[in-house]
Scaffold this active site. Structure first.
Site, PDB file in Angstrom:
ATOM      1  N   CYS A   6       0.837  -1.209   0.000  1.00  0.00           N
ATOM      2  CA  CYS A   6       0.000   0.000   0.000  1.00  0.00           C
ATOM      3  C   CYS A   6       0.871   1.258   0.000  1.00  0.00           C
ATOM      4  O   CYS A   6       0.558   2.244  -0.680  1.00  0.00           O
ATOM      5  CB  CYS A   6      -0.911   0.020   1.220  1.00  0.00           C
ATOM      6  SG  CYS A   6      -2.050  -1.364   1.292  1.00  0.00           S
TER       7      CYS A   6
HETATM    8  C1  BEZ Z   1       0.506  -4.620   1.884  1.00  0.00           C
HETATM    9  O1  BEZ Z   1       0.154  -3.496   1.533  1.00  0.00           O
HETATM   10  O2  BEZ Z   1       1.664  -4.981   1.783  1.00  0.00           O
HETATM   11  C2  BEZ Z   1      -0.505  -5.557   2.449  1.00  0.00           C
HETATM   12  C3  BEZ Z   1      -1.639  -5.090   3.058  1.00  0.00           C
HETATM   13  C4  BEZ Z   1      -2.550  -5.983   3.615  1.00  0.00           C
HETATM   14  C5  BEZ Z   1      -2.318  -7.352   3.507  1.00  0.00           C
HETATM   15  C6  BEZ Z   1      -1.167  -7.816   2.861  1.00  0.00           C
HETATM   16  C7  BEZ Z   1      -0.269  -6.921   2.314  1.00  0.00           C
END
Ligand code: BEZ
Length: 213
Positions: free
Chosen positions: A45
């Site tokens: 994210c």
């Molecule tokens: C991420 O942004 O890396 C992420 C967010 C939620 C679950 C898994 C990965």
């Protein structure tokens, strides 16, 4: 029933990192991209939000407003914005919606319980000036999206909204396009007086209208 292409998108009030918005009013006379991410302070994210900030001038150039969303509260978004600036080299420059009570996520079907019961998946909604849904994408939490592809689709949508054409596989701005099947040859001759090439009668190829080639 999930939102489908051509559906009017629901309006909503939201609290964002740039103050309160009412979605339809905030869109003005242009287009919008509304996208959700699963969670603040997570790696994929963080890269996505930095990339959308980097690409913001490209969205502006196309008269497209961009808003992100997660179920995290506003103070979390504000603290995370500092990490995005620090690690991605681009400060958050578009509204990030805080949806802790999941009102907007539920309205748009951004929570997919078989993926995660509480967090939003990576949804994208491209909305036209008529407030109707033009594109939707759903990615899992583990895969970062390709926002160049989203810009490419917006280029296609904006072109096809203006001209009676469709865009072929892997099309990019400036490349040849296809005359819409809904246009008869007679009508096509009026719209495309220079003619077209047609390896098959249903495959009528013309230079992109308005392209400076
Ligand atoms: C991420 O942004 O890396 C992420 C967010 C939620 C679950 C898994 C990965």
């Amino acid at each position: 029933m999930p939102l489908q292409l051509g559906d009017p998108v629901p309006d909503f009030n939201a609290t964002t990192t740039q103050g309160p918005i009412r979605f339809h009013e905030w869109m003005g006379d242009g287009w919008a991209v509304l996208f959700s991410h699963p969670k603040d302070f997570t790696p994929v994210c963080t890269t996505e939000l930095g990339e959308v900030s980097r690409l913001k001038p490209e969205f502006d150039r196309r008269n497209v407003k961009v808003a992100g969303l997660s179920v995290d509260p506003l103070d979390s978004h504000a603290r995370w914005a500092e990490d995005i600036r620090e690690t991605q080299g681009h400060a958050l420059n578009f509204p990030l919606i805080a949806d802790p009570d999941r009102t907007i996520s539920s309205l748009y079907g951004m929570i997919h319980p078989n993926a995660d019961n509480t967090l939003t998946v990576r949804s994208v909604f491209v909305v036209g000036p008529d407030r109707k849904l033009k594109l939707t994408l759903t990615y899992p939490a583990s895969t970062g999206r390709n926002f160049d592809e989203i810009l490419r689709v917006i280029d296609s949508l904006q072109l096809t909204a203006k001209h009676s054409v469709a865009t072929p596989v892997n099309w990019k701005q400036g490349q040849d396009v296809i005359i819409a099947s809904s246009l008869s040859d007679d009508d096509a001759r009026t719209k495309f007086p220079e003619g077209w090439s047609a390896p098959k009668p249903y495959l009528r190829i013309v230079p992109q209208p308005g392209s400076k080639r």
